[in-house]
Design a protein around this motif. Sequence first.
Motif: not given
Length: 270
Positions: A62, A79-82, A110-111, A116, A234, A236, A239-240
């Motif tokens: 990021r 940055q893709t939606d899960l 997430d971060r 989620l 990615d 997203t 940051e998982l």
Amino acid sequence: MSQRDFAASLRWWRQRKGHSQLELAGRADISQRHLSFLELGRAAPSRDMVIRLAAALDVPLRQQNALLVAAGFAPVWRQTDLAAPELAQVRHALDFILAQQEPFPAVVVDRHWNLLLANAGAVRLVEFLVGPLAPDTAVNLADALVAPGVLRPYLTNWTEVAGYFVRSVEADAASDGTNATAELLKRLLAYDGVEAALTAPPPTSGPVLPMLFRKGDVRLQLFTTIATLGTPQDVTLQELRIESFFPMDEATAQIFRGWSKAGAAKAAQS
């Protein structure tokens, strides 16, 4: 953005990571003179140079995008939606991990510790402690753990757990340098008792720090592991975090197995 924006950002990241110009130049395989010119705004970086320096500084994806924008380039990391179709295989892998952890809890956050995904074991634990949540309720696990009125009344060693957790958020804030993480840390530090928890002596017994829950006559002893995805490309996915909870004694394990069997029996009757 101007060239000076990149120069200031590069200097800020180098100092934050604790590197001298000579050290960073060596890590990035460039001359110290060239690095000095970049930090002074006297030389303009190429896109590849920005990425090379960001990698040498271990800057998260990021913030790598932010450095690229500061240097006048378009971001390169998506940055893709899960829930997006292109992440379907990753989502399947996460669902598999959560299912394998049953009957014990596991969550994906997430971060900033926004929930989620959660398996049934996690849902059963939360429902036992605080009751069922309304559908689509947004949950931040950091607030749930540290704030006075959610998990804290049932966590008998809250001082030790909260102190350790907030210190980990401090490390995150130092690592990623984002306003969002700094704001999360500020919010957690404002909760009653957190400052005292940070100065309390650390526990010295046991191989890991447990989470000790008690509600009525039920006692639960759990420890956790945190996993991340390897080689993410990615924002997203980088940051998982996948947090899995394990019982520290057989009594706790039996309670979770019993809850699971009761849930299965109830589902079969409906």
